[in-house]
Design an enzyme around this catalytic site. Structure first.
Site, PDB file in Angstrom:
ATOM      1  N   GLU A  90     -41.428 -28.241  -1.098  1.00 62.12           N
ATOM      2  CA  GLU A  90     -40.930 -27.832  -2.418  1.00 62.12           C
ATOM      3  C   GLU A  90     -40.425 -26.395  -2.366  1.00 62.12           C
ATOM      4  OE1 GLU A  90     -44.031 -28.816  -5.259  1.00 62.12           O
ATOM      5  OE2 GLU A  90     -43.446 -30.922  -5.234  1.00 62.12           O
ATOM      6  N   GLU A 132     -43.318 -37.786  -3.586  1.00 59.72           N
ATOM      7  CA  GLU A 132     -44.566 -37.592  -4.330  1.00 59.72           C
ATOM      8  C   GLU A 132     -44.425 -38.296  -5.666  1.00 59.72           C
ATOM      9  OE1 GLU A 132     -45.913 -33.569  -4.887  1.00 59.72           O
ATOM     10  OE2 GLU A 132     -46.249 -33.231  -2.749  1.00 59.72           O
TER      11      GLU A 132
END
Ligand SMILES: *[C@@H]1O[C@H](CO)[C@@H](O)[C@H](O)[C@H]1NC(C)=O
Ligand SMILES: *[C@@H]1O[C@H](CO)[C@@H](O)[C@H](O)[C@H]1NC(C)=O
Ligand SMILES: *[C@@H]1O[C@H](CO)[C@@H](O)[C@H](O)[C@H]1NC(C)=O
Ligand SMILES: *[C@@H]1O[C@H](CO)[C@@H](O)[C@H](O)[C@H]1NC(C)=O
Ligand SMILES: *[C@@H]1O[C@H](CO)[C@@H](O)[C@H](O)[C@H]1NC(C)=O
Ligand SMILES: *[C@@H]1O[C@H](CO)[C@@H](O)[C@H](O)[C@H]1NC(C)=O
Length: 652
Positions: free
Chosen positions: A181, A261
């Site tokens: 991320e 995710e």
């Protein structure tokens, strides 16, 4: 083995795919899918962090994941777990990543490896080692040369170990994630990502699929994606799946759709409501994702436990509790839940589920109450906890400056003047990281806490010892506050005066617990303690004997802390983590059976930091057969903090 595979290769040649190696994994951009052994391939994966599950249970959890219909597991590699001191590497026991990969392969599961260096993961400092902060001005997750040097050394150890486990080399690893991320981080340093890409290719070769993961928006992908790394996205259930994947398409116009995710639950923070996400919500969105032909990883499939000191924290400072249950399909203790079966059913609509028995939920046992005895205060056993003795310094030093990265440090100075009237002791710059238990000549005065309590009143005579036990409650794992120094990170003042002349005791409590705390207590010098709402930090010990005549004991259990406030517990020297029933939502701690023995009494050590029930009620803890991580709290905020909601929304 080669011989067995030959007919397949011959078949492939017959079909005109003569160049497809026996084991290969890659991306088919024209068909928008992965391709495994020459065939289109879509994966359904689930996250399990080997660092959060005792190795004793790795096989059980992996088999349950396999039986849910998963093709693959996804796991993070926490750098700080494996390189506790710069240049010291640990891959033994619970840190034996290669053994974990081998078990996954033996179970018939592929592996998606999230190699870091940064992982977030609600793990201390997002997996980055705290010793990086020895260079105070270091810019983590950037082209800072000291940071890159450390990353290069670490990856030079980790990645060569992983290479034999790549799919094309006969192992289970189909893809390797680079960073995590990164688009949510302020630095936006493409040179850093390019450096990682080159480093990963150097150690892993040109064939393996390298990828990135970011929130499903162009905003996040802007700094998170890089040419040469396949861009995937993260998003939660309940949103618009088509729109989320359109964000991925902004970076990857062609190739497989991937949600790396897909949240099956959510994280918790001390002092906030336990997160629960209904199984139906997840099942519905999972169905949409699978119907769209996309690849998905369920984060978490089993969350597990933040044993010892491994939890992370968010900002404004909110540490995560010991349980990382996550409301996942397999509970913290690996129990099969309603969510497990609901998701398995959805998966079964898209592929053949494996045949055979699902390993049952392991039995739990209520061993009952265990009486504890006071073994000594931290001050009474100080010499045994701090073998090296104190470091002297005019101004306070941080944990990193002391080369102690976890746990507790005692800061001692003397009162420069009489404080007959209540006198404010304060941390004007909010520099208590993260919680300080204050006493004067053994008389408890109160607690200072980062972002919450910056000032208390104290009383005492000039020359009295002012003792401040500082707890590191877990380093920030997300965002720009990653470089999270611990201890007294700025000066304390008494009234207007900066306190000076510190004796700072690094404490090796884990070492001492293994050595037997009560043994350290040669000359107990007990002080008369007033009845106050605080007591000084104190060790309590007791033993748990496993009853005879009952088959299959020891079994898993949970430990409950009726009347206790906040602290840390060890059983047979194993650090089970922090308890904090006074704040919640977690009340009980998971005790896996492998920590217990049936042959001799099990040794329990509790460090209570604030107040035990022992002077007013029974001095007991209790082993029960059901968890409670969901207690309703007095100080509960109705909604999750803004930050968490934004983070969540950012993923939609
Ligand atoms: C992994 O499992 C496959 C079978 O699924 C086997 O061919 C391969 O040899 C195994 N690799 C290792 C490293 O055990
Ligand atoms: C989901 O997003 C797509 C693409 O932006 C849009 O066309 C569609 O109308 C949205 N669906 C709903 C139910 O909002
Ligand atoms: C400290 O004591 C003073 C004087 O008694 C009082 O006014 C003040 O509220 C106290 N502050 C705290 C933080 O307890
Ligand atoms: C404490 O104050 C002194 C004097 O102002 C300063 O030099 C020092 O850097 C401060 N220390 C910390 C840890 O803030
Ligand atoms: C508990 O401590 C006692 C005394 O130190 C020791 O003899 C015993 O082996 C310990 N029990 C376990 C399970 O380690
Ligand atoms: C937690 O408690 C709430 C409210 O009592 C309840 O709705 C929820 O199902 C509980 N969750 C779990 C995981 O026990």
């Amino acid at each position: 083995m080669l011989r067995l595979l030959l007919p397949l290769a011959a078949l492939a040649a017959l079909l005109g795919a003569a160049n497809v190696p026996e084991r290969s994994f890659g991306i088919d951009y024209d068909s928008n899918c992965f391709v495994k052994d020459g065939q289109p391939f879509r994966y359904i994966s689930g996250s399990i962090h080997y660092s959060r599950v005792p190795p004793y249970y790795w096989k059980d959890r992996l088999l349950k994941m396999k039986m849910a219909g998963l093709d693959a597991i996804q796991t993070y590699v926490p750098w700080n777990y494996h390189e506790p001191q710069m240049g010291t590497y640990d891959f033994f026991g619970g840190k034996d990543l290669e053994y974990f990969l081998q078990l996954a392969n033996d179970t018939g599961l592929l592996v998606i490896l999230r190699a870091g260096p940064y992982i977030c993961a609600e793990w201390d400092m997002g997996g980055l080692p705290a010793w990086l902060l020895e260079k105070k001005s270091i810019v983590l997750r950037s082209s800072d040369s000291d940071y890159l040097d450390a990353v290069e050394r670490w990856m030079g150890v980790l990645l060569p170990k992983m290479r034999p486990y790549l799919y094309q080399n006969g192992g289970p690893i189909i893809m390797v994630q680079v960073e995590n991320e990164y688009g949510s981080y302020f630095a936006c340093d493409y040179n850093y990502l390019r450096f990682l890409l080159k480093l990963f290719r150097l150690h892993l070769g040109d064939e393996v699929v390298l990828f990135t993961t970011d929130g499903a928006s162009q905003f996040h992908l802007k700094c998170g994606a890089l040419q040469g790394l396949y861009a995937t996205v993260d998003f939660a259930p309940g949103g618009n799946v088509t729109a989320a994947f359109l964000a991925q398409r902004s970076s990857e116009p062609k190739g497989p759709l991937v949600n790396s995710e897909f949240y099956t639950g959510w994280l918790d923070h001390w002092g906030h409501r336990h997160s629960v996400v209904p199984a139906q919500t997840i099942a519905k969105t999972l169905n949409e994702i699978l119907a769209s032909g996309a690849n998905v990883n369920l984060y978490m499939f089993i969350g597990g436990t933040n044993f010892a000191y491994w939890n992370g924290a968010n900002m404004p400072y909110m540490p995560q509790p010991t349980s990382y249950d996550y409301d996942a399909p397999l509970s913290e203790a690996g129990d099969l839940t309603e969510k497990y079966f609901a998701l398995r059913k959805v998966i079964g609509m898209y592929k053949q589920l494996p045949e055979g028995l699902i390993p049952p939920t392991t039995p739990k046992f209520a061993y009952g109450k265990v009486r504890l005895q006071k073994a000594g205060t931290v001050l009474e056993v100080l010499d045994g906890l701090s073998r090296s003795g104190p470091v002297r310094s005019t101004y306070p030093l941080t944990f990193v400056e002391l080369k102690q990265y976890f746990g507790y440090v005692l800061y001692r100075t003397t009162l420069p003047k009489n404080c007959v009237e209540p006198t404010p002791l304060s941390s004007p710059l909010n520099g208590v990281h993260d919680r300080a238990y204050v006493s004067v000549d053994g008389v408890p005065q109160g607690v200072l806490e980062r972002d919450k309590s910056l000032k208390i009143n104290i009383t005492g005579q000039a020359g009295a010892n002012l003792d401040i036990l500082v707890e590191n409650m877990g380093r920030v794992n997300f965002g720009r506050y990653n470089n999270d120094f611990k201890g007294l990170v700025s000066n304390l003042t008494l009234a207007q005066d900066v306190l000076v002349g510190w004796e700072i005791y690094p404490l090796d409590i884990d070492g001492a617990v293994n050595y037997d705390i009560s043994y350290l207590l040669h000359h107990p010098k007990r002080s008369a303690v007033k009845e106050l709402s605080y007591e000084v930090p104190t060790f309590y010990t007791g033993t748990l004997s496993i009853p005879g005549g009952i088959p299959d004991l020891p079994q898993d259990t949970y430990v409950n802390f009726p009347g206790w406030t906040k602290g840390q517990i060890w059983i047979n020297g194993f650090n089970l983590g922090r308890y904090w029933p006074a704040r919640g939502p977690q009340l009980t701690l998971y005790v896996p059976r492998n920590v217990l023995v049936a042959s001799v009494p099990n040794n329990i050590t509790v460090l209570e930091l604030e107040r035990s029930p022992c002077s007013t009620q029974a001095c007991e803890i209790e082993f029960v057969d059901e968890p409670n991580i969901n207690a309703t709290l007095q100080h509960e905020t109705d909604k999750p903090p803004l930050f968490v909601r934004e983070l969540w929304m950012g993923h939609l």
